[in-house]
Design a protein around this motif. Structure first.
Motif, short mmCIF file in Angstrom:
data_model
loop_
_atom_site.label_atom_id
_atom_site.label_comp_id
_atom_site.label_asym_id
_atom_site.label_seq_id
_atom_site.Cartn_x
_atom_site.Cartn_y
_atom_site.Cartn_z
N SER A 1 43.94 -26.51 -53.93
CA SER A 1 44.02 -26.46 -52.47
C SER A 1 43.03 -25.48 -51.89
CB SER A 1 45.44 -26.06 -52.05
OG SER A 1 45.77 -24.79 -52.61
N LEU A 2 42.61 -24.49 -52.68
CA LEU A 2 41.62 -23.52 -52.21
C LEU A 2 40.24 -24.15 -52.23
CD1 LEU A 2 41.19 -20.43 -51.52
CD2 LEU A 2 40.53 -20.18 -53.91
N PRO A 3 39.45 -24.06 -51.14
CA PRO A 3 38.09 -24.61 -51.17
C PRO A 3 37.29 -24.01 -52.31
CG PRO A 3 38.73 -23.98 -48.94
CD PRO A 3 39.79 -23.46 -49.86
N ARG B 1 46.77 -20.70 -56.67
CA ARG B 1 47.63 -19.98 -55.72
C ARG B 1 47.57 -18.48 -55.96
NH1 ARG B 1 52.39 -17.58 -55.26
NH2 ARG B 1 53.45 -17.67 -53.22
N VAL B 2 47.59 -18.07 -57.23
CA VAL B 2 47.48 -16.64 -57.53
C VAL B 2 46.16 -16.08 -57.02
CG1 VAL B 2 47.26 -14.96 -59.41
CG2 VAL B 2 49.04 -16.71 -59.50
N ALA B 3 45.06 -16.82 -57.26
CA ALA B 3 43.76 -16.38 -56.75
C ALA B 3 43.76 -16.28 -55.24
CB ALA B 3 42.66 -17.36 -57.20
N THR B 4 44.38 -17.26 -54.57
CA THR B 4 44.44 -17.25 -53.11
C THR B 4 45.24 -16.06 -52.60
OG1 THR B 4 44.35 -19.66 -53.11
CG2 THR B 4 45.04 -18.61 -51.08
N GLU B 5 46.39 -15.80 -53.23
CA GLU B 5 47.24 -14.69 -52.79
C GLU B 5 46.57 -13.34 -53.05
OE1 GLU B 5 50.03 -14.90 -51.00
OE2 GLU B 5 49.52 -17.03 -50.95
N VAL C 1 51.12 -13.13 -65.42
CA VAL C 1 51.71 -13.35 -64.10
C VAL C 1 52.58 -14.60 -64.16
CG1 VAL C 1 51.21 -13.87 -61.68
CG2 VAL C 1 49.75 -12.29 -62.95
N PRO C 2 53.82 -14.53 -63.70
CA PRO C 2 54.66 -15.74 -63.70
C PRO C 2 54.11 -16.78 -62.73
CG PRO C 2 55.76 -13.92 -62.57
CD PRO C 2 54.55 -13.35 -63.22
N GLY C 3 54.37 -18.05 -63.04
CA GLY C 3 53.87 -19.12 -62.20
C GLY C 3 54.60 -19.30 -60.90
N GLN C 4 55.71 -18.60 -60.71
CA GLN C 4 56.44 -18.60 -59.44
C GLN C 4 57.09 -17.24 -59.26
OE1 GLN C 4 59.65 -21.41 -59.46
NE2 GLN C 4 60.29 -20.90 -61.54
N ALA C 5 57.48 -16.94 -58.02
CA ALA C 5 58.08 -15.64 -57.70
C ALA C 5 57.24 -14.50 -58.29
CB ALA C 5 59.52 -15.58 -58.24
N ASN C 6 55.94 -14.54 -57.99
CA ASN C 6 55.01 -13.58 -58.61
C ASN C 6 54.46 -12.55 -57.63
OD1 ASN C 6 53.34 -15.27 -57.12
ND2 ASN C 6 52.69 -16.43 -58.94
N TYR D 1 25.84 -15.31 -52.94
CA TYR D 1 25.33 -13.95 -53.03
C TYR D 1 26.25 -12.99 -52.28
CZ TYR D 1 22.62 -9.78 -51.96
OH TYR D 1 22.22 -8.48 -51.82
N GLY D 2 26.38 -11.80 -52.85
CA GLY D 2 26.92 -10.69 -52.09
C GLY D 2 28.36 -10.31 -52.32
N ALA D 3 29.03 -10.84 -53.34
CA ALA D 3 30.45 -10.53 -53.53
C ALA D 3 30.66 -9.14 -54.11
CB ALA D 3 31.10 -11.57 -54.43
N ALA D 4 31.61 -8.42 -53.52
CA ALA D 4 32.03 -7.13 -54.09
C ALA D 4 33.13 -7.34 -55.14
CB ALA D 4 32.52 -6.20 -53.00
N VAL D 5 33.91 -8.42 -54.96
CA VAL D 5 34.95 -8.80 -55.92
C VAL D 5 34.76 -10.27 -56.25
CG1 VAL D 5 37.42 -9.03 -56.35
CG2 VAL D 5 36.59 -7.11 -54.98
N ILE D 6 34.76 -10.61 -57.54
CA ILE D 6 34.57 -11.99 -57.99
C ILE D 6 35.83 -12.42 -58.75
CG2 ILE D 6 33.10 -13.55 -59.32
CD1 ILE D 6 31.07 -11.07 -59.31
N ILE D 7 36.39 -13.56 -58.36
CA ILE D 7 37.55 -14.13 -59.04
C ILE D 7 37.15 -15.47 -59.62
CG2 ILE D 7 39.93 -14.92 -58.82
CD1 ILE D 7 40.23 -13.10 -56.38
N ILE D 8 37.29 -15.63 -60.93
CA ILE D 8 36.99 -16.89 -61.60
C ILE D 8 38.30 -17.47 -62.10
CG2 ILE D 8 35.73 -18.04 -63.46
CD1 ILE D 8 34.62 -14.64 -62.54
N GLU D 9 38.63 -18.69 -61.68
CA GLU D 9 39.88 -19.30 -62.13
C GLU D 9 39.60 -20.62 -62.80
OE1 GLU D 9 41.66 -22.07 -60.96
OE2 GLU D 9 40.37 -22.70 -59.30
N GLY D 10 40.38 -20.89 -63.87
CA GLY D 10 40.20 -22.14 -64.59
C GLY D 10 41.01 -22.17 -65.87
#
Length: 507
Positions: A17-19, A57-61, A223-228, A142-151
């Protein structure tokens, strides 16, 4: 900073759901480099887990909870390997295993992470699940101070794990992952239940048990998949502490450096570094300076003479660029050896430091009519005076690739160099994209002899500066604006604190 989501397809194994490749830049980015120009790397987080475990969802939150700008989220889906004709045919029949660890290009993903951590610009591949191939188009980031890679397999490859600062695994019950996958594929994609279950049993579940779940042992945090919510709070708190430790404040330090003995600020004659070229002052130039310095000069007159002056500065800067002889035949039929710039076509460009740098663009257009011009938006923090980067919109010869940038020459435009904080940031942006130091010429109207020209020489000794004049003084002031008091550093006697306001009018 751009993002182009990969095209959706019913054959695609998952559609978060995250672009894709989202970078948030609403607020300014503070300096990511020291006063000597050396970068302080970005912070990188890897989030792995099974299909429909809740990775996105974890990355988005985390992104939402951080509440800081310049955070980038990259999906590993961009790094799928292109399929062979036989594999592609199987994929269209929903018979290809997209959940195999061999499906991804780990070398490419690692190189992207390494470059982003080093604050460099990157081009990441775009994968089409319509064609089951990488497209010719890439995405510039370009330009990220924080990078999140999910997969799925972010923690599978050791070389990738070694470059991550924080490793997260989303632990989720298999029944819940299946329920989520069924709901997603049936409701959002219109697939039949039998096909979804067949794919799950043939590919998804075996891959999770054999390859994905075992990578959880490499995670720093499960991290739990729900209630996290508590886990996400723990992660974001850790990231904030890391960012606070890496925070750099330069402008006050640069200003205090103006009093050093290196530039004659305390003892001896005030001088300029050898990297600065000044226009030769004659009666015409002195007359223009007199008009621009005068407080009573009207804006239209100020703009007219500022344009004349910027034209002279640009012409002088061009004389410092590499050139080569060019044989020609004149209209009278006589052979003649002339001169031309020794630069690849479309690889000479201008970049304005907004907004005052844009006041030199008309002069640049007078000299180089078709020169592409980009910009960097840098504004000072109202309280601290620190430079903040809001946007980098650079010409295509710079953003196309590191190879293209390495062959480009840039006329960097700024009206004045006081402490040099904005110019230092702009040069760092260009270098992050692969432009060589020696290919950057900073074109300006006025510099302070005790100011940022020395900071630039120390940080980037091969960057050359062309200016129409140099004044002796630099002082800190508080200037009243419509939005309230603002800390500024003014060149004295100077042309006024804001050359851009005098040229364009107060915003």
């Amino acid at each position: 900073m751009k993002r182009r989501p990969s095209p959706p397809s019913s054959a695609r194994p998952r559609q978060p759901s995250l672009p894709k490749n989202t970078i948030l830049t609403e607020a300014g980015r503070s300096p990511w480099y020291s006063k000597d120009g050396q970068t302080n790397g970005a912070y990188c987080i890897g989030i792995a887990g099974g299909s429909a475990s809740g990775k996105t969802r974890v990355a988005t939150e985390i992104l939402k909870s951080l509440g800081v700008p310049w955070v980038l989220v990259i999906s590993q889906d961009n790094f799928y390997n292109s399929l062979s004709p036989d594999q592609s045919a199987a994929a269209f029949r929903n018979e290809h295993d997209f959940d195999s660890p061999q499906s991804f290009d780990y070398d490419k993903l690692r190189q992207v992470i390494v470059d982003l951590k080093a604050c460099k610009s990157v081009q990441i591949p775009n994968y089409s699940f319509v064609l089951h191939q990488r497209t010719e188009e890439t995405t510039y980031l370009y330009g990220a101070a924080v990078i999140i890679i999910e997969g799925l397999f972010v923690l599978h490859d050791k070389a990738i794990r070694d470059v991550l600062d924080l490793k997260v695994f989303v632990q989720c019950d298999s029944d819940l992952m299946l329920a989520r996958r069924l709901r997603r594929d049936l409701v959002e994609r219109g697939r039949d239940a039998a096909g979804v279950l067949d794919q799950y049993l043939r590919f998804v579940k075996p891959s999770f048990d054999d390859h994905i779940q075992p990578t959880s042992r490499y995670a720093d945090i499960l991290v739990p998949g729900q209630a996290n919510e508590k886990s996400i709070d723990l992660i974001t708190g850790h990231i904030r502490r890391q960012l606070d430790e890496r925070k750099l404040e330069l402008r006050g330090e640069l200003f205090s450096d103006t009093q050093g003995e290196e530039n004659g600020g305390r003892n001896g004659e005030v001088r300029l570094p050898e990297t600065v070229t000044l226009l030769k002052e004659g009666s015409q130039l002195k007359g223009i300076h007199t008009i621009l310095r005068s407080h009573s000069t009207l804006r239209e007159e100020f703009r007219f003479f500022a344009d004349r002056l910027s034209t002279l500065v640009i012409e002088t800067a061009l004389s410092l660029l590499p050139s080569r002889p060019k044989p020609i035949t004149t209209r009278t039929g006589i052979s003649h050896i002339g001169q031309e710039l020794d630069i690849l076509p479309n690889h000479l460009c201008g970049v304005s430091i907004l907004r005052s740098g844009a006041s030199l663009e008309k002069g640049l257009r007078r000299v180089l009519r078709d020169c592409p011009i980009g910009s960097v938006l840098i504004q000072s923090d109202r309280d601290s005076g620190e430079p903040l980067l809001y946007e980098a919109s650079l010409p295509g010869c710079i953003t196309a690739s590191a190879e293209s940038a390495s062959k480009s020459f840039v006329l960097l435009l700024d009206a004045q160099i006081g402490t040099g904080a904005a110019a230092l940031m702009a040069v760092r942006v260009l270098l992050d994209h692969g432009v060589p130091e020696e290919n950057v010429l900073l074109c300006t109207i006025l510099v302070s002899k005790v100011g940022g020209v020395w900071a630039l020489r120390r940080a980037f000794p091969r960057v050359r500066i062309v200016s129409s004049a140099a004044d002796d003084g630099l002082e800190e002031r508080t200037e009243e604006t419509r939005a309230g008091p603002k800390k500024v550093f003014a060149i004295t006697p100077g042309f006024g604190c804001s050359f851009g306001d005098r040229y364009f009018g107060a915003p």
